[in-house]
Design a protein around this motif. Sequence first.
Motif, mmCIF file in Angstrom:
data_model
loop_
_atom_site.group_PDB
_atom_site.id
_atom_site.type_symbol
_atom_site.label_atom_id
_atom_site.label_comp_id
_atom_site.label_asym_id
_atom_site.label_seq_id
_atom_site.Cartn_x
_atom_site.Cartn_y
_atom_site.Cartn_z
ATOM 1 N N HIS A 6 0.830 -1.204 0.000
ATOM 2 C CA HIS A 6 0.000 0.000 0.000
ATOM 3 C C HIS A 6 0.868 1.260 0.000
ATOM 4 N N LYS A 7 1.946 1.230 0.779
ATOM 5 C CA LYS A 7 2.851 2.375 0.827
ATOM 6 C C LYS A 7 3.505 2.629 -0.529
ATOM 7 N N ALA A 8 3.923 1.542 -1.179
ATOM 8 C CA ALA A 8 4.546 1.665 -2.500
ATOM 9 C C ALA A 8 3.569 2.251 -3.508
ATOM 10 N N ALA A 9 2.318 1.779 -3.445
ATOM 11 C CA ALA A 9 1.291 2.284 -4.352
ATOM 12 C C ALA A 9 1.038 3.765 -4.098
ATOM 13 N N GLY A 10 1.046 4.137 -2.820
ATOM 14 C CA GLY A 10 0.844 5.540 -2.474
ATOM 15 C C GLY A 10 1.975 6.414 -2.965
ATOM 16 N N ASN A 11 3.203 5.898 -2.828
ATOM 17 C CA ASN A 11 4.356 6.647 -3.314
ATOM 18 C C ASN A 11 4.319 6.818 -4.826
ATOM 19 N N ASP A 12 3.948 5.755 -5.537
ATOM 20 C CA ASP A 12 3.846 5.824 -6.998
ATOM 21 C C ASP A 12 2.785 6.834 -7.421
ATOM 22 N N LYS A 13 1.677 6.840 -6.692
ATOM 23 C CA LYS A 13 0.597 7.775 -7.014
ATOM 24 C C LYS A 13 1.049 9.218 -6.807
ATOM 25 N N GLN A 14 1.783 9.445 -5.713
ATOM 26 C CA GLN A 14 2.278 10.792 -5.438
ATOM 27 C C GLN A 14 3.297 11.225 -6.481
ATOM 28 N N LYS A 15 4.169 10.291 -6.888
ATOM 29 C CA LYS A 15 5.174 10.600 -7.900
ATOM 30 C C LYS A 15 4.518 10.987 -9.220
ATOM 31 N N LEU A 16 3.483 10.235 -9.612
ATOM 32 C CA LEU A 16 2.770 10.552 -10.844
ATOM 33 C C LEU A 16 2.097 11.912 -10.759
ATOM 34 N N LYS A 17 1.614 12.244 -9.573
ATOM 35 C CA LYS A 17 0.974 13.539 -9.359
ATOM 36 C C LYS A 17 1.980 14.680 -9.531
ATOM 37 N N VAL A 18 3.186 14.483 -8.990
ATOM 38 C CA VAL A 18 4.240 15.501 -9.110
ATOM 39 C C VAL A 18 4.673 15.652 -10.567
ATOM 40 N N VAL A 19 4.839 14.514 -11.253
ATOM 41 C CA VAL A 19 5.229 14.553 -12.667
ATOM 42 C C VAL A 19 4.187 15.297 -13.497
ATOM 43 N N ALA A 20 2.913 15.023 -13.222
ATOM 44 C CA ALA A 20 1.840 15.700 -13.952
ATOM 45 C C ALA A 20 1.869 17.206 -13.686
ATOM 46 N N TRP A 21 2.139 17.583 -12.433
ATOM 47 C CA TRP A 21 2.228 19.006 -12.089
ATOM 48 C C TRP A 21 3.406 19.672 -12.797
ATOM 49 N N LEU A 22 4.564 19.017 -12.810
ATOM 50 C CA LEU A 22 5.734 19.579 -13.487
ATOM 51 C C LEU A 22 5.480 19.746 -14.979
ATOM 52 N N ASN A 23 4.822 18.763 -15.580
ATOM 53 C CA ASN A 23 4.488 18.886 -17.002
ATOM 54 C C ASN A 23 3.533 20.042 -17.248
ATOM 55 N N SER A 24 2.619 20.267 -16.304
ATOM 56 C CA SER A 24 1.686 21.389 -16.452
ATOM 57 C C SER A 24 2.418 22.723 -16.326
ATOM 58 N N VAL A 25 3.431 22.774 -15.448
ATOM 59 C CA VAL A 25 4.246 23.980 -15.322
ATOM 60 C C VAL A 25 4.934 24.281 -16.651
ATOM 61 N N ILE A 26 5.520 23.251 -17.244
ATOM 62 C CA ILE A 26 6.227 23.427 -18.520
ATOM 63 C C ILE A 26 5.276 23.856 -19.622
ATOM 64 N N GLU A 27 4.116 23.235 -19.687
ATOM 65 C CA GLU A 27 3.155 23.578 -20.737
ATOM 66 C C GLU A 27 2.667 25.016 -20.591
ATOM 67 N N ARG A 28 2.414 25.440 -19.352
ATOM 68 C CA ARG A 28 1.995 26.819 -19.139
ATOM 69 C C ARG A 28 3.093 27.791 -19.578
#
Length: 326
Positions: A6-28
């Motif tokens: 469960h912890k690993a899944a949570g970490n993966d989910k958070q990492k994907l969230k950060v990656v999506a945010w960084l990509n949104s920063v770049i696109e903006r």
Amino acid sequence: MDTPAHKAAGNDKQKLKVVAWLNSVIERLKGWTQSHCQKLFVEKELIELCYRARETFWKNNVKLEVKAPIKICGDIHGQYSDLLALLELNGWPPETKYLFLGDYVDRGPFSIEVMSLLFAYQILYPDKVSLLRGNHESRPVNMQYGFFLECRKRYSVTLYDAFQMAFYCMPLCAVISDKIICMHGGISEDLVDLKQLDKVERPCDIPDIGVIADLTWADPDHSIQMYNESFRGAGRVFGVEAVKKFLKMHNLELIVRAHQVVDDGYEFFADRQCVTIFSAPSYCGTMNNAAAVMTIDEEMVCSFTVMRPDLQKKEKENKSPGPVPT
């Protein structure tokens, strides 16, 4: 109780969230326009970007080891639209690998955008984008030449302080494929073993003398052979013989540095054993200089892409006698 799965899944989910945010920063930032620039971010996003950039710098050494092929860029100085043009011309990360030599802020009006785009790319693609520290990534300098006022006017002093904490942890030089050493300023008489850089304690600001000062402030000087005091009041100047001895001592072949405006965007020194790269065209809107990006291919062959400004008043074009300090 959370299981390891469960912890690993949570970490993966958070990492994907950060990656999506960084990509949104770049696109903006890719869709940036001057009239809408203040609507792209809330301050807490930019502060978060600074914190994550600082963490990335902490994971790396003061001396980076990178491999060719790679493109090298010199000073940007807040000229954000020119940075976008440079990336459009030379290729966007992560398809193109970059090393930036510092002086991202001050002088130009959009240092926040320059820094934010490069931080986002560096965090998202740490193997594809590397950022070195320039003399303007220092509180005493960028307090005076524009970045402090930009942050205070557009956001707050809190954001300015967050940027400084990231700057305090930036690497100072890079060695490409064991043959080419890169820095913002220049070489140092005090740097007799590159392992000395492993002992640099971060966070730190840039002093006026010593290895750190030379790596961020030093300039080549045709009138001397070895080293001398600099008119800048920080770092030293170095001559042709100093370049030859430095390369031989460290078993290197070329020095690549920035820190000075040069008419064609690049300029050689010391029998082509040292080259200056400057990547802000029409610097400060008052000079007619071109911008250059240096490419080092798989075979360690060097070439240059030059971006020339539109010179509307050619009759007033003045060729400077040499590099201009920045």
